[in-house]
Design an enzyme around this catalytic site. Structure first.
Site, PDB file in Angstrom:
ATOM      1  N   GLU A  36       0.923  -1.233   0.051  1.00 50.35           N
ATOM      2  CA  GLU A  36       0.104   0.176   0.021  1.00 50.35           C
ATOM      3  C   GLU A  36       1.036   1.339  -0.009  1.00 50.35           C
ATOM      4  O   GLU A  36       0.420   2.186  -0.356  1.00 50.35           O
ATOM      5  CB  GLU A  36      -0.994   0.007   1.208  1.00 50.35           C
ATOM      6  CG  GLU A  36      -2.368  -0.622   0.949  1.00 50.35           C
ATOM      7  CD  GLU A  36      -3.215  -0.402   1.925  1.00 50.35           C
ATOM      8  OE1 GLU A  36      -4.302  -0.606   1.984  1.00 50.35           O
ATOM      9  OE2 GLU A  36      -2.955   0.263   3.180  1.00 50.35           O
TER      10      GLU A  36
ATOM     11  N   HIS B 260       7.904 -26.704  -1.432  1.00 51.71           N
ATOM     12  CA  HIS B 260       6.967 -27.825  -1.924  1.00 51.71           C
ATOM     13  C   HIS B 260       5.791 -27.026  -2.720  1.00 51.71           C
ATOM     14  O   HIS B 260       5.153 -27.751  -3.431  1.00 51.71           O
ATOM     15  CB  HIS B 260       6.551 -28.762  -1.043  1.00 51.71           C
ATOM     16  CG  HIS B 260       7.550 -29.514  -0.340  1.00 51.71           C
ATOM     17  ND1 HIS B 260       8.100 -30.757  -0.420  1.00 51.71           N
ATOM     18  CD2 HIS B 260       8.388 -28.965   0.553  1.00 51.71           C
ATOM     19  CE1 HIS B 260       9.126 -30.757   0.331  1.00 51.71           C
ATOM     20  NE2 HIS B 260       9.159 -29.894   0.968  1.00 51.71           N
TER      21      HIS B 260
ATOM     22  N   LYS C 299     -14.082   0.163  -3.936  1.00 56.87           N
ATOM     23  CA  LYS C 299     -14.984   0.656  -2.782  1.00 56.87           C
ATOM     24  C   LYS C 299     -16.295   1.408  -3.668  1.00 56.87           C
ATOM     25  O   LYS C 299     -17.410   1.043  -3.409  1.00 56.87           O
ATOM     26  CB  LYS C 299     -14.652   1.482  -2.027  1.00 56.87           C
ATOM     27  CG  LYS C 299     -13.590   0.714  -0.799  1.00 56.87           C
ATOM     28  CD  LYS C 299     -13.444   1.718   0.394  1.00 56.87           C
ATOM     29  CE  LYS C 299     -12.382   1.156   1.160  1.00 56.87           C
ATOM     30  NZ  LYS C 299     -11.724   2.389   1.850  1.00 56.87           N
TER      31      LYS C 299
HETATM   32  O1  PA5 Z   1      -3.502   1.229   5.963  1.00 53.82           O
HETATM   33  C1  PA5 Z   1      -4.620   1.791   5.704  1.00 53.82           C
HETATM   34  O2  PA5 Z   1      -4.672   2.882   5.801  1.00 53.82           O
HETATM   35  C2  PA5 Z   1      -5.613   0.696   5.472  1.00 53.82           C
HETATM   36  O3  PA5 Z   1      -5.198  -0.462   5.128  1.00 53.82           O
HETATM   37  C3  PA5 Z   1      -6.582   0.579   6.482  1.00 53.82           C
HETATM   38  O4  PA5 Z   1      -5.974   0.403   7.764  1.00 53.82           O
HETATM   39  C4  PA5 Z   1      -7.786  -0.228   6.297  1.00 53.82           C
HETATM   40  O5  PA5 Z   1      -8.572   0.060   4.733  1.00 53.82           O
HETATM   41  C5  PA5 Z   1      -8.899  -0.078   7.408  1.00 53.82           C
HETATM   42  O6  PA5 Z   1      -9.282   1.122   7.554  1.00 53.82           O
HETATM   43  P1  PA5 Z   1      -9.934   1.796   8.736  1.00 53.82           P
HETATM   44  O7  PA5 Z   1      -9.054   1.412   9.893  1.00 53.82           O
HETATM   45  O8  PA5 Z   1     -10.237   3.295   8.534  1.00 53.82           O
HETATM   46  O9  PA5 Z   1     -11.129   0.783   8.837  1.00 53.82           O
END
Ligand code: PA5
Length: 446
Positions: free
Chosen positions: A286, A307, A421
């Site tokens: 990310e 494996h 989303k």
């Molecule tokens: O790293 C990030 O920002 C995302 O992976 C969030 O942690 C994830 O989308 C969950 O978001 P939230 O904590 O707002 O529910």
């Protein structure tokens, strides 16, 4: 030795000049982080978190963990992405992957709201039958669909089972200090609330209440964890990469990337590390994967995956390098005994421990993969305890930020996550998405 980075298995894949050429970029990235003037500088709260955290809240976390240990058999942690992976990874790293079967004085910890699987959720509800249950719902935005759906189900479950008043005492809410529907519900219902600081993004949040409450409930020593992270924060604040293994790692990743190695495989020989690798993949995927750039983070657990994925790593498209996390002491061990009949032909291993055999698997594999054209880095830590975990978390977070700046992306945003989303909301008929819905339905039914 707290953490050692060894690049000797990569020597044939880069020159010292290529590595040194990155020094100015690493130093510039270091300065940007220090002066807080780089991309995404609103999200640098994780840098000083190991020293600069809310001490009152930290004590409240410990107190809540004690209460939960006393009144709970099954602790459900609801969250997704950064609001789930760190806690799960830490618990498995510290307590082993069979934690839920081996725990004695601490509750079982299950993770929910990290998928949209109805069958998983209903299995988990069955696990709760006849057990004392508490819930920790974690969401920074307070609006993420997956955890929100799971929380709606668990809230109803707890309220029906315990009544509203007692249910409220069994729900712990970790979210933004002011924003989001979760915060509003928590305030209205009087749940105990913990804060995810504004300047700490989800995937950098394991050392906040997001990770600390579940880790403490599972019996992890969160003081030692923070101390390990604080030691790392001091050690990895040196701008000169020759004296900073964290920056060396960030530099080497970029050297490999520039030479066409666009996949990094995080390798471990301990199943207890498998979820840490999932946490790592989110952190790097990310943070770096944007603007059509970034190293693709993958992971394997050996010897299991020798494996399966071993074939590809040895012989497939030459696009990967490996980073092995080697944990020297893994606690209890088994010594292989001599068998009178030697029917399985294994007497040559008699008297040897499984960790010795594992070590030879590691040495044999690394040489084979290097011969096959995959550079290898080795990160060694002494043992799977809280201090080393805190250090490792900080090491990977800092290297990720530096590496992202070298790559010239904002390591602290995740604009690409919104695309699915929007489509999902439109297809589900969420108000405000009518036009997009029409367009998507047409595309699907073509
Ligand atoms: O790293 C990030 O920002 C995302 O992976 C969030 O942690 C994830 O989308 C969950 O978001 P939230 O904590 O707002 O529910």
């Amino acid at each position: 030795m707290a953490l050692n980075l060894n690049s000797k298995y990569s020597q044939n894949f880069f020159t010292n000049e290529e590595l040194s050429a990155l020094k100015p970029e690493i130093e510039a990235a270091h300065i940007s982080l220090k002066e807080r003037n780089g991309l995404g500088n609103d999200f640098l709260g994780w840098i000083n978190l190991p020293f600069d955290y809310d001490k009152d809240e930290f004590e409240r976390i410990k107190k809540a963990a004690e209460k939960i240990k006393n009144d709970t058999d099954v602790f459900i942690v609801i969250g997704i992405g950064g609001s789930y992976l760190g806690a799960r990874a830490a618990i498995e790293f510290l307590k082993g992957s069979y934690y839920n079967s081996t725990c004695k004085d601490t509750p079982q910890v299950y993770f929910s709201g990290n998928s949209i699987s109805g069958s998983e959720l209903s299995d988990l509800l069955k696990i709760c039958e006849g057990k004392r249950v508490s819930v920790n719902v974690i969401s920074k935005s307070g609006t993420t669909t997956e955890p929100a759906v799971a929380f709606r189900v668990f809230r109803k479950y707890l309220e029906e089972r315990y009544g509203e008043e007692e249910a409220a005492k069994r729900i712990y809410c970790t979210t933004d200090k002011a924003r989001g529907t979760l915060k509003a519900v928590a305030d209205q219902k009087g749940y105990e609330t913990f804060v995810i600081p504004d300047d700490v993004g989800g995937r950098f949040s394991v050392l906040t209440a997001v990770g600390l409450l579940p880790i403490a409930v599972a019996g992890g020593d969160i003081d030692a964890l923070m101390k390990g992270a604080a030691d790392a924060a001091r050690d990895y604040d040196i701008p000169d990469m020759d004296n900073n293994p964290c920056y060396q790692y960030a530099a080497l990743r970029n050297v490999f990337y520039r030479k066409g190695k666009s996949v990094e495989i995080l390798v471990s020989y301990q199943p207890r590390f498998t979820m840490m690798a999932e946490w790592f993949k989110q952190l790097y995927g990310e943070s770096e994967g944007k603007e059509n750039k970034g190293i693709f983070p993958a992971s394997v657990t050996f010897s299991t995956d020798l494996h399966s994925m071993g074939q590809y790593i040895q012989d497939g498209t030459r696009l990967m390098f490996e980073t092995v996390v080697n944990i020297k002491d893994n606690g209890d061990d088994i010594v292989i005994e001599e068998a009178e009949d030697n029917g399985d032909g294994l007497n040559f291993l008699a008297g040897k421990s499984m960790s010795f055999v594992n070590e030879k698997a590691f040495e044999g594999t690394i040489l084979a993969h290097v011969d096959g054209g995959a550079p290898n880095l080795v990160i060694t830590i002494d043992k799977a305890d809280e201090a080393n975990l805190g250090r490792l978390i900080y090491f990977f977070e800092k290297a990720c930020a530096i590496s992202g700046y070298v790559l010239k992306v904002n390591p602290f945003d995740q604009p690409g996550v919104e695309a699915y989303k929007k489509n999902m909301f439109a297809l589900l008929g969420k108000p405000g998405y009518e036009e997009l819905r029409e367009e998507l339905v047409k595309r699907i039914s073509k």
